[in-house]
Motif scaffolding. Structure first.
Motif, mmCIF file in Angstrom:
data_model
loop_
_atom_site.group_PDB
_atom_site.id
_atom_site.type_symbol
_atom_site.label_atom_id
_atom_site.label_comp_id
_atom_site.label_asym_id
_atom_site.label_seq_id
_atom_site.Cartn_x
_atom_site.Cartn_y
_atom_site.Cartn_z
ATOM 1 N N GLU A 64 0.638 -1.164 -0.397
ATOM 2 C CA GLU A 64 0.028 -0.177 -0.326
ATOM 3 C C GLU A 64 0.646 1.351 0.387
ATOM 4 O O GLU A 64 0.536 2.278 -0.554
ATOM 5 N N MET A 65 2.112 1.187 0.764
ATOM 6 C CA MET A 65 2.952 2.863 0.609
ATOM 7 C C MET A 65 3.511 2.475 -0.628
ATOM 8 O O MET A 65 3.786 3.863 -0.673
ATOM 9 N N ARG A 68 1.298 3.874 -3.173
ATOM 10 C CA ARG A 68 0.609 5.174 -2.989
ATOM 11 C C ARG A 68 1.986 6.454 -2.880
ATOM 12 O O ARG A 68 1.887 7.371 -3.696
ATOM 13 N N LEU A 72 1.525 8.789 -6.624
ATOM 14 C CA LEU A 72 1.808 10.643 -6.064
ATOM 15 C C LEU A 72 3.302 10.935 -6.436
ATOM 16 O O LEU A 72 3.067 11.934 -6.852
ATOM 17 N N LEU A 88 -5.676 6.164 -5.994
ATOM 18 C CA LEU A 88 -5.788 5.840 -4.572
ATOM 19 C C LEU A 88 -7.065 5.247 -3.632
ATOM 20 O O LEU A 88 -6.367 4.754 -3.408
ATOM 21 N N VAL A 91 -6.305 1.723 -4.144
ATOM 22 C CA VAL A 91 -5.418 1.218 -2.527
ATOM 23 C C VAL A 91 -5.848 1.268 -1.209
ATOM 24 O O VAL A 91 -5.833 0.159 -0.655
ATOM 25 N N ALA A 92 -6.392 2.493 -1.246
ATOM 26 C CA ALA A 92 -7.189 2.506 0.405
ATOM 27 C C ALA A 92 -8.401 1.923 0.937
ATOM 28 O O ALA A 92 -8.058 0.879 1.866
#
Length: 406
Positions: A64-65, A68, A72, A88, A91-92
């Motif tokens: 997940e990190m 992100r 970005l 996004l 992903v969340a």
């Protein structure tokens, strides 16, 4: 050692160039495995499976990190931001699914308690999931899946392997089953015992269960099993709606979420009634946690498909992931008088020339019917959720349409 101790140490992550497409595909595969493992851990009261869930949850946090960070770095202008916003969201939502699966696994690890009625639901399952460590002396050790030919011989599939801290999801024919790998197997109950014994060198014991003796508790358990199945279907449809930019599938995700919400209300009522007759009401804590987490997974499915429902353009990174999929999930509405109207379904396969497999039916007057291994008949007005190749899907859609010939 505390079974949760190895969950506590976060992994240090630094930015490095990665394929966001590959990360998204891995997150999807991991989320689906997490759901499968967590419910199996609860149904089987299996602490080893529950610990694998927590290991996978940690892996999901890393993915997940990384996703992100990659997204970005990819945003350069307002147009990019508009296209990347729903990614996004995906992903969340996938992270939310992972957390909910972890909460389900902790029902076992924290010994919250579950009624025996939960395990009484096991005989209804056509397949079971087990975990085993590959014994160096196993006839399967250090051979490829193609060489072992396990699925053809027994019907048992290796759905994932863990080698140390590395996961091999969706292993293929060329994947080697190495000594000391942790193997996750899924297959018919009649075959899993022999395969597990050959793999691990130890006998596999099927748990014995007592039938539930509290009517309201039995109703609550039946409901949570159905909620689980509908939530898993919702996740499948949500990912497919995004990958194939299908507003029809996204709408079915919303319909499923409404159904699960209604079922949760009934589940809570039956659980509270059962508490009055249970010898130890505290033992129902795990059942309540299971209901809450299942509803969270259902809500996350709607979040996954939010971009499609809002008609936002699909980012190219998602479109690239589509190209790797040979199998798709489709939605068709059966018109009265069509070739599908009145067709029998046997173990998910309609009696037609199409090779599509029906996985669920939404019938306007009756709600959702999960076909699975049950037999059914297709009616005009049914909405069919089916799985198969693109070519088969096009032919299946034609079969659902009423003939215009007089």
């Amino acid at each position: 050692m505390d079974p949760l101790e190895d969950e506590a140490s976060p992994v240090s992550i630094e930015y490095e160039p990665v394929s966001v497409k590959d990360v998204l595909v891995e997150m999807k595969d991991t989320a689906e495995l997490l759901i499968d493992l967590s419910y199996s851990a609860v149904l089987h009261r299996n602490e080893d499976l529950a610990k694998e869930v927590l290991r996978l949850e940690r892996q999901m946090d890393v993915l997940e990190m990384r996703a992100r960070m990659g997204l970005l770095m990819a945003s350069r202008n307002p147009s990019d931001a508009e296209q990347l916003a729903p990614v996004l969201g995906i992903v969340a939502a996938t992270g939310t699914i992972s957390d909910a699966a972890g909460d389900i696994a902790k029902i076992v690890l924290e010994e919250m308690g579950l009624p025996e009625a939960m395990r009484a639901a096991l005989p209804e399952a056509a397949e079971v999931l087990v975990r085993g460590v590959v014994d160096p002396d196993s006839p399967y050790a250090d051979r490829t899946l193609q060489d072992i030919d396990l699925e053809s011989e027994t019907g048992v599939r290796v759905i994932a392997l863990r080698r140390g801290d590395d996961w091999l999801l969706n292993p293929g024919p060329t994947t080697t089953v190495a000594s000391n790998d942790v193997a996750l197997l899924r297959g018919p109950d009649s075959a899993i015992e022999d395969v597990c014994e050959l793999l691990t060198g130890s006998a596999y014991e099927t748990p014995e269960v007592d039938a539930p003796d509290i009517d309201d508790l039995e109703r609550a358990v039946d409901t949570i099993i159905h909620m689980k199945n509908l939530s898993e279907l919702a996740i499948d449809l949500a990912y497919s709606s995004v990958l194939f930019d299908s507003e029809g599938l996204a709408e079915e995700v919303r319909n499923l979420e409404v159904e699960v919400d209604a079922m949760q209300s009934r589940f809570e009522a039956w659980t509270l009634r059962a508490a009055a007759d249970a010898p130890d009401p505290v033992m129902l804590r795990g059942l309540i946690r299971l209901g809450t987490s299942t509803e969270v997974i259902s809500d996350a499915a709607v979040d996954l498909s939010e971009g499609v429902l809002r008609r936002l353009d699909v980012h190219p990174v998602v479109q690239m992931a589509v190209e790797e999929s040979d199998e798709i999930i489709t939605r068709v509405e059966v018109q009265p008088g069509s070739a599908l109207d009145g067709t029998e379904i046997n173990t998910g396969v309609p009696d037609t020339e199409s090779t599509m497999s029906v996985i669920a039916i939404r019938r306007p007057e009756e709600g959702w019917l999960l076909v699975g291994d049950a037999d059914a008949e297709i009616h005009g007005g049914d909405v069919l959720i089916s799985k198969g190749t693109r070519t088969a899907a096009e032919a299946f859609d034609e079969l659902s349409q009423a003939s215009t010939e007089q």
